[in-house]
Scaffold this motif. Structure first.
Motif, mmCIF file in Angstrom:
data_model
loop_
_atom_site.group_PDB
_atom_site.id
_atom_site.type_symbol
_atom_site.label_atom_id
_atom_site.label_comp_id
_atom_site.label_asym_id
_atom_site.label_seq_id
_atom_site.Cartn_x
_atom_site.Cartn_y
_atom_site.Cartn_z
ATOM 1 N N ASP A 1 -14.334 11.066 9.853
ATOM 2 C CA ASP A 1 -14.844 11.856 10.978
ATOM 3 C C ASP A 1 -13.929 11.755 12.200
ATOM 4 O OD1 ASP A 1 -16.990 12.601 9.441
ATOM 5 O OD2 ASP A 1 -18.407 11.179 10.350
ATOM 6 N N PHE A 2 -13.245 10.616 12.343
ATOM 7 C CA PHE A 2 -12.379 10.405 13.503
ATOM 8 C C PHE A 2 -10.894 10.603 13.170
ATOM 9 C CE2 PHE A 2 -16.262 8.708 15.100
ATOM 10 C CZ PHE A 2 -16.165 8.721 16.487
ATOM 11 N N GLY A 3 -10.620 11.135 11.984
ATOM 12 C CA GLY A 3 -9.240 11.405 11.605
ATOM 13 C C GLY A 3 -8.409 10.170 11.340
ATOM 14 N N LEU A 4 -9.066 9.092 10.899
ATOM 15 C CA LEU A 4 -8.375 7.819 10.690
ATOM 16 C C LEU A 4 -8.358 7.370 9.226
ATOM 17 C CD1 LEU A 4 -9.767 5.902 13.816
ATOM 18 C CD2 LEU A 4 -7.509 6.965 13.563
ATOM 19 N N TRP A 5 -8.728 8.267 8.330
ATOM 20 C CA TRP A 5 -8.677 7.952 6.893
ATOM 21 C C TRP A 5 -7.453 8.657 6.317
ATOM 22 C CZ3 TRP A 5 -10.498 4.202 4.168
ATOM 23 C CH2 TRP A 5 -10.488 4.267 2.778
ATOM 24 N N PHE A 6 -6.395 7.896 6.034
ATOM 25 C CA PHE A 6 -5.102 8.451 5.665
ATOM 26 C C PHE A 6 -4.849 8.490 4.169
ATOM 27 C CE2 PHE A 6 -4.336 5.827 9.644
ATOM 28 C CZ PHE A 6 -4.574 6.880 10.514
ATOM 29 N N VAL A 7 -5.664 7.799 3.397
ATOM 30 C CA VAL A 7 -5.400 7.579 1.978
ATOM 31 C C VAL A 7 -5.293 8.882 1.197
ATOM 32 C CG1 VAL A 7 -6.339 6.592 -0.146
ATOM 33 C CG2 VAL A 7 -6.435 5.285 1.981
ATOM 34 N N ASP A 8 -6.182 9.812 1.454
ATOM 35 C CA ASP A 8 -6.232 11.038 0.646
ATOM 36 C C ASP A 8 -4.936 11.839 0.723
ATOM 37 O OD1 ASP A 8 -8.828 10.344 0.036
ATOM 38 O OD2 ASP A 8 -9.717 11.606 1.598
ATOM 39 N N ASP A 9 -4.340 11.899 1.900
ATOM 40 C CA ASP A 9 -3.185 12.773 2.098
ATOM 41 C C ASP A 9 -1.839 12.062 2.154
ATOM 42 O OD1 ASP A 9 -4.867 15.030 2.284
ATOM 43 O OD2 ASP A 9 -5.204 14.680 4.414
ATOM 44 N N TYR A 10 -1.838 10.762 2.439
ATOM 45 C CA TYR A 10 -0.565 10.103 2.729
ATOM 46 C C TYR A 10 -0.254 8.883 1.862
ATOM 47 C CZ TYR A 10 -1.170 12.966 6.900
ATOM 48 O OH TYR A 10 -1.374 14.016 7.750
ATOM 49 N N ALA A 11 -1.146 8.506 0.953
ATOM 50 C CA ALA A 11 -0.936 7.274 0.171
ATOM 51 C C ALA A 11 0.355 7.302 -0.629
ATOM 52 C CB ALA A 11 -2.136 7.027 -0.740
ATOM 53 N N VAL A 12 0.611 8.410 -1.295
ATOM 54 C CA VAL A 12 1.774 8.472 -2.189
ATOM 55 C C VAL A 12 3.074 8.272 -1.424
ATOM 56 C CG1 VAL A 12 3.075 9.962 -3.756
ATOM 57 C CG2 VAL A 12 0.584 9.917 -3.878
ATOM 58 N N LEU A 13 3.219 8.893 -0.269
ATOM 59 C CA LEU A 13 4.465 8.865 0.462
ATOM 60 C C LEU A 13 4.585 7.717 1.472
ATOM 61 C CD1 LEU A 13 4.971 12.683 1.182
ATOM 62 C CD2 LEU A 13 6.058 11.297 -0.595
ATOM 63 N N GLU A 14 3.452 7.210 1.969
ATOM 64 C CA GLU A 14 3.521 6.286 3.100
ATOM 65 C C GLU A 14 2.998 4.883 2.830
ATOM 66 O OE1 GLU A 14 2.684 7.772 7.034
ATOM 67 O OE2 GLU A 14 2.509 9.815 6.261
ATOM 68 N N SER A 15 2.365 4.653 1.710
ATOM 69 C CA SER A 15 1.895 3.296 1.414
ATOM 70 C C SER A 15 2.815 2.621 0.409
ATOM 71 C CB SER A 15 0.482 3.330 0.827
ATOM 72 O OG SER A 15 0.133 2.049 0.329
ATOM 73 N N PRO A 16 3.134 1.351 0.609
ATOM 74 C CA PRO A 16 3.933 0.633 -0.389
ATOM 75 C C PRO A 16 3.233 0.500 -1.729
ATOM 76 C CG PRO A 16 3.170 -0.865 1.331
ATOM 77 C CD PRO A 16 2.831 0.505 1.785
ATOM 78 N N LEU A 17 1.926 0.768 -1.753
ATOM 79 C CA LEU A 17 1.168 0.688 -2.994
ATOM 80 C C LEU A 17 1.021 2.035 -3.694
ATOM 81 C CD1 LEU A 17 -1.745 -1.689 -1.883
ATOM 82 C CD2 LEU A 17 0.377 -2.290 -3.075
ATOM 83 N N GLY A 18 1.410 3.108 -3.022
ATOM 84 C CA GLY A 18 1.171 4.428 -3.596
ATOM 85 C C GLY A 18 -0.330 4.717 -3.646
ATOM 86 N N ARG A 19 -0.724 5.535 -4.607
ATOM 87 C CA ARG A 19 -2.149 5.847 -4.758
ATOM 88 C C ARG A 19 -2.761 4.826 -5.708
ATOM 89 N NH1 ARG A 19 -4.919 10.025 -3.226
ATOM 90 N NH2 ARG A 19 -3.070 11.294 -2.838
ATOM 91 N N ILE A 20 -3.472 3.881 -5.159
ATOM 92 C CA ILE A 20 -3.989 2.768 -5.976
ATOM 93 C C ILE A 20 -5.458 2.981 -6.295
ATOM 94 C CG2 ILE A 20 -4.655 1.336 -3.986
ATOM 95 C CD1 ILE A 20 -3.540 -1.072 -5.553
#
Length: 357
Positions: A338-357
């Motif tokens: 709701d506050f635009g702070l959940w990044f996992v859905d759109d950015y996990a693959v490119l921005e997390s060292p874990l990718g989409r886990i």
């Protein structure tokens, strides 16, 4: 691979044309065909050998136990003493404690840290083997399990015995890191970094922390430990702590451990780790150099998510936002969304060292 493809095309052509070249024009056809067959067989065997060597080391992106038995055994035996110097940068590391149900929150937190280029100094203290293997199969060396592993297969509710057992291990882990001579920042993973917190850790204080009270403070408020409230103690958050490896910081961790042992969880008194942390701070304040971080930069969830007037007045000042003052796994995710702070859905693959886990 291009030469193999060409040979496959040649073979297909030869099979479709039984007399591609007359015997007169190709007197050595039988001999060259035999050589070609041996070359093709040798190439095929080489490919099989290479795949046999490489494939066992690959990790299936969705498999928690994707590694070989040797790799699994390696991470099972991996110790905090080995992990800390491997991860630390310039004598400092960032630590969190995570069980398998909270892997999505870990990923969300990591994305926010990666955007500020501090992900390489993150160490995940896994509270179950599934988390240990999931993280290290994707990000080798960045997770460690300190046995015994508690029962952490479900998302423990705040105030439950499982939650107490999970969080009460925290000061022991942090004390050990301090004893190894490293500075350490601890975060819960229901946090999001909006800016780099390290410039706010000014001075050479022993322990830095945030207030969990929702009462609005002036922007230039004191950095001293607040006055105790009605319960005789402060309400400092135990979810965001930074410490230098000083005697004072170690004393606070030891006192925290003592307070947890003196106030165990029971059906009557459903304790959590935060009151014990506050008692430890209050009872060592005269001996330790303590520092309260600015409220506008490190707001509690009860303020940031619920006081929109304050949010407008402090816009652009936030450093780490804590999604507390709400219980429930799905409710926390919804609030982040709701506050635009959940990044996992759109950015996990490119921005997390874990990718989409």
């Amino acid at each position: 691979m291009s030469s193999i493809h060409q040979r496959q095309q040649q073979q297909q052509h030869l099979l479709s044309n039984p007399n591609p070249i007359s015997p007169r024009s190709s007197p050595n056809w039988g001999r060259s065909g035999a050589v070609f067959g041996r070359t093709w067989l040798l190439a095929l065997l080489t490919l099989v050998v290479v795949l046999g060597v490489v494939l066992p080391d690959l990790r299936a992106p969705d498999g928690i136990f994707g590694g070989s038995k040797v790799a699994v055994s390696k991470w099972r035996d991996y110790t905090l003493e080995e992990a800390v110097p491997f991860v630390a940068k310039n004598g400092t590391l960032i630590v969190c404690a995570v069980s398998q149900p909270y892997l999505p929150f870990l990923n969300n937190w990591l994305i926010s840290i990666s955007r500020l280029k501090h992900q390489d100094k993150v160490l995940v203290i896994a509270e179950d083997y599934a988390t240990l293997f999931a993280v290290n199969s994707r990000w080798p060396g960045h997770a460690v399990l300190v046995p015994p592993a508690p029962d952490a297969q479900v998302a423990h509710k705040f105030g439950s015995q499982g939650f107490f057992n999970f969080t009460s291990r925290r000061p022991s882990h942090l004390l050990y890191i301090l004893e190894l001579g490293y500075s350490v920042m601890y975060n819960d993973v229901d946090m999001v970094w909006m800016a780099d917190p390290f410039p706010y850790l000014e001075g050479d204080h022993d322990v830095y922390f945030t207030d969990d009270m929702t009462a609005v403070k002036p922007l230039n408020h004191s950095h001293d430990l607040p006055t105790p409230g009605k319960k005789g103690r402060t309400n400092i958050c135990s979810c965001m702590i930074y410490m230098r490896p000083t005697d004072g910081a170690k004393l606070v961790m030891k006192k925290w451990i003592e307070e947890l042992q003196a106030q165990p969880w029971s059906n009557v008194k459903k304790s959590n780790d935060q009151p014990a942390f506050n008692w430890a701070l209050n009872r060592t304040a005269a001996q330790v150099d303590l520092y309260l971080l600015p409220q506008a930069a490190f707001p509690t969830g009860g303020l940031y998510f619920k006081n929109q007037t304050w949010v407008q007045e402090t816009k652009g000042l936030y450093v780490i936002i804590h999604n507390n003052y709400i219980t429930g796994f799905e409710k926390k995710i919804k609030r982040f969304r709701d506050f635009g702070l959940w990044f996992v859905d759109d950015y996990a693959v490119l921005e997390s060292p874990l990718g989409r886990i």
